[in-house]
Write an enzyme that holds these catalytic residues in place. Structure first.
Site, mmCIF file in Angstrom:
data_model
loop_
_atom_site.group_PDB
_atom_site.id
_atom_site.type_symbol
_atom_site.label_atom_id
_atom_site.label_comp_id
_atom_site.label_asym_id
_atom_site.label_seq_id
_atom_site.Cartn_x
_atom_site.Cartn_y
_atom_site.Cartn_z
ATOM 1 N N MET A 19 -14.858 40.641 11.161
ATOM 2 C CA MET A 19 -15.761 41.472 10.357
ATOM 3 C C MET A 19 -15.083 42.041 9.111
ATOM 4 O O MET A 19 -15.664 42.043 8.023
ATOM 5 C CB MET A 19 -16.321 42.613 11.207
ATOM 6 C CG MET A 19 -17.387 43.427 10.503
ATOM 7 S SD MET A 19 -17.944 44.821 11.469
ATOM 8 C CE MET A 19 -18.881 44.017 12.747
ATOM 9 N N TYR A 58 -9.920 35.853 17.096
ATOM 10 C CA TYR A 58 -10.857 35.815 18.223
ATOM 11 C C TYR A 58 -11.005 34.389 18.745
ATOM 12 O O TYR A 58 -11.115 33.438 17.962
ATOM 13 C CB TYR A 58 -12.235 36.316 17.786
ATOM 14 C CG TYR A 58 -12.291 37.803 17.548
ATOM 15 C CD1 TYR A 58 -12.042 38.704 18.585
ATOM 16 C CD2 TYR A 58 -12.614 38.311 16.291
ATOM 17 C CE1 TYR A 58 -12.106 40.068 18.370
ATOM 18 C CE2 TYR A 58 -12.691 39.665 16.064
ATOM 19 C CZ TYR A 58 -12.432 40.543 17.109
ATOM 20 O OH TYR A 58 -12.503 41.886 16.902
ATOM 21 N N LYS A 90 -33.803 37.429 -9.549
ATOM 22 C CA LYS A 90 -34.271 37.905 -8.232
ATOM 23 C C LYS A 90 -33.078 38.206 -7.319
ATOM 24 O O LYS A 90 -31.936 37.863 -7.646
ATOM 25 C CB LYS A 90 -35.166 36.825 -7.620
ATOM 26 C CG LYS A 90 -34.456 35.495 -7.395
ATOM 27 C CD LYS A 90 -35.423 34.352 -7.151
ATOM 28 C CE LYS A 90 -34.680 33.052 -6.913
ATOM 29 N NZ LYS A 90 -35.584 31.894 -6.907
ATOM 30 N N ARG A 109 -44.288 24.640 -0.752
ATOM 31 C CA ARG A 109 -44.032 26.047 -0.474
ATOM 32 C C ARG A 109 -45.188 26.780 -1.137
ATOM 33 O O ARG A 109 -46.294 26.760 -0.623
ATOM 34 C CB ARG A 109 -42.636 26.433 -1.000
ATOM 35 C CG ARG A 109 -42.076 27.683 -0.372
ATOM 36 C CD ARG A 109 -40.647 27.945 -0.811
ATOM 37 N NE ARG A 109 -40.510 28.111 -2.262
ATOM 38 C CZ ARG A 109 -39.361 28.354 -2.893
ATOM 39 N NH1 ARG A 109 -38.248 28.445 -2.209
ATOM 40 N NH2 ARG A 109 -39.320 28.506 -4.208
#
Ligand code: PLP
Length: 358
Positions: free
Chosen positions: A303, A255, A35, A130
């Site tokens: 990023m 940053y 999957k 679930r």
């Protein structure tokens, strides 16, 4: 020239890892779980490399259809089943096996949507809470299903473990015993085990096992690496250095200036970041491999780039190859540094990362 960010895939390792599944579960058939685009490695290439598996499992109907359209004639189980008549008709058309886990699905079967019968896995909820029916309602549901002409008989039986990766938690034994009690006397094949259970809970093996993460060479356990379990990693994530520069005491990096230089050193800027799927939450100190040497990540991951501390005596230079995880740097270790699990790291590699077969 090497691409800025690429994932090298050792497809031969998949067969090795499948062999490892067979040696752990010699009497069980193997439903290879592919999957989420083969856990981020590419659905079709992974299916091709695992074509010796007895069956495949995917999460969604469209993933199953992609496999059929690519020519795979294996049994393919759709782990989430279907939610409407239209989806059931697709399962019938492409002959995909459905997991049946809620009453809405029984109603759809009984209204007689479509023509062709399909095989199903009836799912018992043994404590994951679930998907699946509760033990109290299981036998009534089973009776309804064996009377349904659109279902191939016998109905197969499955459950899923919540805590199999914790070898000290007896919840798995409770789940196994609730499953065994509930299905006693019912015909149909049984399937319980994911990777952690295949490696850690022998009494769960049964007729079919459903390995996912271990096929990709990754450990399901937080305190072991795949290599320690006899597995070979399939994916190695690479990038390259694009700048090397000195930094002075008191200067900060990245940053927010979260990392401050305490003794002067050399920075290396690596051309990969969270836009490629490298985890932004990787902490300062996370190992990065450059020229066979582990150096620490420093400052915030951005990023498209991240920064490492190359140390004072480094001869690393722009263009040098960098490994973020894989063969010589276990992805399990990076997951710990980023407060996540290796599943999210391999699944999270983004579109712009080139997947290169080794
Ligand atoms: C994803 C999944 C698996 C495989 O789990 P791994 O931990 O990757 O081995 C098996 N069964 C079900 C129902 C799943 O959703």
């Amino acid at each position: 020239m090497t691409p800025a960010a690429y994932a090298e895939l050792n497809l031969g390792a998949l067969q090795h890892n499948l062999d490892r599944v067979h040696s752990c579960a010699p009497d069980a058939k193997v439903m290879a779980v592919i999957k989420a685009n083969g856990y981020g490695h590419g659905l079709i290439r992974i299916a091709e490399a695992l074509k010796n598996a007895d069956a495949f499992a995917v999460a969604r109907v469209d993933e199953g259809i992609r496999l059929r359209k690519a020519g795979f004639s294996h049994r393919i189980t759709v782990l989430e089943g279907f939610t409407c008549a239209e989806e059931l008709q697709k399962l019938q058309h492409y002959q995909l096996d459905a997991v049946v886990h809620c009453l809405t699905q029984l109603d759809i079967f009984e209204t007689g949507a479509g023509q062709q019968a399909i095989a199903i896995w009836l799912k018992l909820d043994t404590g994951m809470n679930r998907l699946g029916f509760r033990a109290e309602e299981f036998s009534a549901v089973y009776q309804r299903l064996i009377d349904c002409p659109l279902i191939k008989q016998p109905v197969n039986l499955m459950t899923h473990f919540a805590s199999a990766d914790d070898i000290n938690d007896d919840k798995t034994l409770k789940q196994i015993s609730l499953f065994e009690q509930t299905v006693a006397g019912l015909s149909g094949e049984c399937s319980l085990a994911n990777s952690a259970a295949i490696l850690g809970w022998k009494s769960s093996l049964s007729d079919w096992v459903r390995p996912g993460i271990m096929l990709y060479g990754i450990s399901p356990f937080p305190d072991a690496t795949g290599q320690q379990l006899g597995l070979k990693p399939v994916m190695s994530l690479h990038s390259r250095l694009i700048a090397v520069k000195p930094i002075e005491v008191g200067d900060t990096v990245g940053y927010g200036g979260s990392w401050r230089c305490e003794t002067s050193t050399t920075l290396g800027i690596v051309a990969i970041g969270y836009g490629d799927g490298y985890p932004r939450y990787a902490k300062a100190g996370t190992p990065v491999l450059i020229n066979g040497r582990r150096v620490p990540l420093i400052g915030r991951v951005s990023m498209d780039m991240l920064t490492v501390d190359l140390g004072v005596h480094s001869d690393a230079k722009p263009g040098d190859s960098v490994t973020l995880w894989g063969e010589y740097l276990p992805v399990e270790e990076i997951a710990l540094w980023a407060d996540t699990i290796p599943y999210t790291l391999v699944c999270g590699v983004t579109q712009r990362v080139q997947l290169v077969e080794k």
